[in-house]
Design a protein around this motif. Structure first.
Motif, PDB file in Angstrom:
ATOM      1  N   MET A   1     -44.475  23.658 -30.632  1.00  0.00           N
ATOM      2  CA  MET A   1     -44.573  23.649 -29.188  1.00  0.00           C
ATOM      3  C   MET A   1     -43.186  23.770 -28.585  1.00  0.00           C
ATOM      4  N   ASP A   2     -43.117  24.286 -27.385  1.00  0.00           N
ATOM      5  CA  ASP A   2     -41.865  24.350 -26.638  1.00  0.00           C
ATOM      6  C   ASP A   2     -41.829  23.213 -25.634  1.00  0.00           C
ATOM      7  N   LEU A   3     -40.700  22.511 -25.629  1.00  0.00           N
ATOM      8  CA  LEU A   3     -40.505  21.408 -24.688  1.00  0.00           C
ATOM      9  C   LEU A   3     -39.224  21.642 -23.910  1.00  0.00           C
ATOM     10  N   ASP A   4     -39.246  21.273 -22.648  1.00  0.00           N
ATOM     11  CA  ASP A   4     -38.067  21.367 -21.800  1.00  0.00           C
ATOM     12  C   ASP A   4     -37.564  19.972 -21.488  1.00  0.00           C
ATOM     13  N   LEU A   5     -36.268  19.747 -21.743  1.00  0.00           N
ATOM     14  CA  LEU A   5     -35.633  18.482 -21.374  1.00  0.00           C
ATOM     15  C   LEU A   5     -35.205  18.583 -19.921  1.00  0.00           C
ATOM     16  N   HIS A   6     -35.617  17.631 -19.129  1.00  0.00           N
ATOM     17  CA  HIS A   6     -35.275  17.644 -17.709  1.00  0.00           C
ATOM     18  C   HIS A   6     -34.039  16.797 -17.440  1.00  0.00           C
ATOM     19  N   VAL A   7     -33.274  17.243 -16.475  1.00  0.00           N
ATOM     20  CA  VAL A   7     -32.032  16.579 -16.099  1.00  0.00           C
ATOM     21  C   VAL A   7     -32.348  15.302 -15.338  1.00  0.00           C
ATOM     22  N   GLY A   8     -31.534  14.301 -15.547  1.00  0.00           N
ATOM     23  CA  GLY A   8     -31.648  13.076 -14.766  1.00  0.00           C
ATOM     24  C   GLY A   8     -32.473  12.004 -15.436  1.00  0.00           C
ATOM     25  N   GLU A   9     -32.190  10.783 -15.021  1.00  0.00           N
ATOM     26  CA  GLU A   9     -32.894   9.629 -15.557  1.00  0.00           C
ATOM     27  C   GLU A   9     -34.095   9.277 -14.692  1.00  0.00           C
ATOM     28  N   LEU A  10     -35.117   8.772 -15.358  1.00  0.00           N
ATOM     29  CA  LEU A  10     -36.325   8.310 -14.687  1.00  0.00           C
ATOM     30  C   LEU A  10     -36.456   6.802 -14.850  1.00  0.00           C
ATOM     31  N   ALA A  11     -37.283   6.218 -14.020  1.00  0.00           N
ATOM     32  CA  ALA A  11     -37.620   4.801 -14.137  1.00  0.00           C
ATOM     33  C   ALA A  11     -39.134   4.667 -14.127  1.00  0.00           C
ATOM     34  N   VAL A  12     -39.612   3.676 -14.862  1.00  0.00           N
ATOM     35  CA  VAL A  12     -41.033   3.321 -14.869  1.00  0.00           C
ATOM     36  C   VAL A  12     -41.121   1.976 -14.161  1.00  0.00           C
ATOM     37  N   CYS A  13     -41.836   1.949 -13.050  1.00  0.00           N
ATOM     38  CA  CYS A  13     -41.855   0.780 -12.173  1.00  0.00           C
ATOM     39  C   CYS A  13     -43.246   0.154 -12.124  1.00  0.00           C
ATOM     40  N   ARG A  14     -43.247  -1.171 -11.870  1.00  0.00           N
ATOM     41  CA  ARG A  14     -44.520  -1.890 -11.738  1.00  0.00           C
ATOM     42  C   ARG A  14     -44.541  -2.614 -10.405  1.00  0.00           C
ATOM     43  N   LEU A  15     -45.591  -2.337  -9.649  1.00  0.00           N
ATOM     44  CA  LEU A  15     -45.837  -3.032  -8.401  1.00  0.00           C
ATOM     45  C   LEU A  15     -47.196  -3.707  -8.484  1.00  0.00           C
ATOM     46  N   GLY A  16     -47.518  -4.491  -7.498  1.00  0.00           N
ATOM     47  CA  GLY A  16     -48.803  -5.182  -7.471  1.00  0.00           C
ATOM     48  C   GLY A  16     -49.952  -4.222  -7.225  1.00  0.00           C
ATOM     49  N   PRO A  17     -51.145  -4.578  -7.665  1.00  0.00           N
ATOM     50  CA  PRO A  17     -52.285  -3.666  -7.560  1.00  0.00           C
ATOM     51  C   PRO A  17     -52.677  -3.333  -6.118  1.00  0.00           C
ATOM     52  N   ASP A  18     -52.326  -4.179  -5.176  1.00  0.00           N
ATOM     53  CA  ASP A  18     -52.684  -3.938  -3.778  1.00  0.00           C
ATOM     54  C   ASP A  18     -51.513  -3.443  -2.938  1.00  0.00           C
ATOM     55  N   ASP A  19     -50.354  -3.244  -3.569  1.00  0.00           N
ATOM     56  CA  ASP A  19     -49.181  -2.774  -2.833  1.00  0.00           C
ATOM     57  C   ASP A  19     -49.381  -1.329  -2.382  1.00  0.00           C
ATOM     58  N   ASP A  20     -48.789  -1.004  -1.247  1.00  0.00           N
ATOM     59  CA  ASP A  20     -48.771   0.385  -0.795  1.00  0.00           C
ATOM     60  C   ASP A  20     -47.794   1.172  -1.662  1.00  0.00           C
ATOM     61  N   VAL A  21     -48.012   2.466  -1.787  1.00  0.00           N
ATOM     62  CA  VAL A  21     -47.076   3.332  -2.500  1.00  0.00           C
ATOM     63  C   VAL A  21     -45.845   3.484  -1.599  1.00  0.00           C
ATOM     64  N   PRO A  22     -44.681   3.032  -2.082  1.00  0.00           N
ATOM     65  CA  PRO A  22     -43.484   3.115  -1.245  1.00  0.00           C
ATOM     66  C   PRO A  22     -42.991   4.554  -1.098  1.00  0.00           C
ATOM     67  N   ALA A  23     -42.308   4.827  -0.018  1.00  0.00           N
ATOM     68  CA  ALA A  23     -41.808   6.180   0.256  1.00  0.00           C
ATOM     69  C   ALA A  23     -40.884   6.675  -0.845  1.00  0.00           C
ATOM     70  N   TRP A  24     -40.078   5.779  -1.429  1.00  0.00           N
ATOM     71  CA  TRP A  24     -39.135   6.211  -2.463  1.00  0.00           C
ATOM     72  C   TRP A  24     -39.852   6.727  -3.712  1.00  0.00           C
ATOM     73  N   ALA A  25     -41.108   6.398  -3.871  1.00  0.00           N
ATOM     74  CA  ALA A  25     -41.846   6.763  -5.088  1.00  0.00           C
ATOM     75  C   ALA A  25     -42.250   8.228  -5.136  1.00  0.00           C
ATOM     76  N   THR A  26     -42.225   8.890  -4.009  1.00  0.00           N
ATOM     77  CA  THR A  26     -42.772  10.246  -3.973  1.00  0.00           C
ATOM     78  C   THR A  26     -41.796  11.256  -3.374  1.00  0.00           C
TER      79      THR A  26
END
Length: 126
Positions: A1-26
Motif C-alpha cells: 500500500m502507499d501511505l503519505d506522511l502528513h506534516v505537523g503534529e496531531l493531538a488526541v483529546c478527550r472531552l465530556g460526553p455532553d460537551d459542545d464541540v469547541p471551535a478549535w477542534a474543527t
C-alpha cells in the motif's frame, strides 16, 4: 500500500460526553480533524497547536494516510498495516474516513513505524 506522511503534529483529546464541540477542534486547512461522540466521551483528533494547554490530550502524534479512495469491499487493510507496527512495538491510533484510513503514530516512534511499514512492503511517502 502507499501511505503519505502528513506534516505537523496531531493531538488526541478527550472531552465530556455532553460537551459542545469547541471551535478549535474543527479548524479548516489542516490535514485532519475528527470528532467522535459516544455515551462516555467526546474524542477529538486535530492539529496539536490548536489544542488549549488545559485540554486533556495526548500530543505529539504524526499521521500516515493510506492513499485512497479505498473501496468499501476491501478487507484486511488495517490488519496489513497494524501487524508490522505491532510486531515493532509501535502503538497506533486509527481514524477511518469515507475514503481512507489514517494511522496516528507517536512522534518519537515515527522512524520505527516507517521502517516497519517499508520492511512489510508498503511504500511511505513524505
Amino acid at each position: 500500500m502507499d501511505l503519505d506522511l502528513h506534516v505537523g503534529e496531531l493531538a488526541v483529546c478527550r472531552l465530556g460526553p455532553d460537551d459542545d464541540v469547541p471551535a478549535w477542534a474543527t479548524a479548516v486547512g489542516r490535514p485532519l480533524h475528527a470528532v467522535t461522540r459516544t455515551a462516555q466521551e467526546l474524542s477529538i483528533v486535530t492539529a496539536a497547536d490548536l489544542v488549549p494547554d488545559e485540554a486533556v490530550a495526548e500530543r505529539g502524534w504524526r499521521a500516515f494516510a493510506v492513499r485512497g479512495p479505498l473501496d468499501f469491499a476491501l478487507t484486511g487493510v488495517l490488519a496489513r498495516l497494524a501487524h508490522p507496527l505491532a510486531a515493532a512495538g509501535v502503538p497506533i491510533f486509527v481514524v477511518s474516513t469515507y475514503d481512507t484510513d489514517w494511522l496516528l503514530i507517536p512522534g518519537e516512534r515515527l522512524e520505527d513505524a516507517w521502517e516497519a511499514l517499508t520492511a512489510a512492503g508498503h511504500r511511505v511517502h513524505a
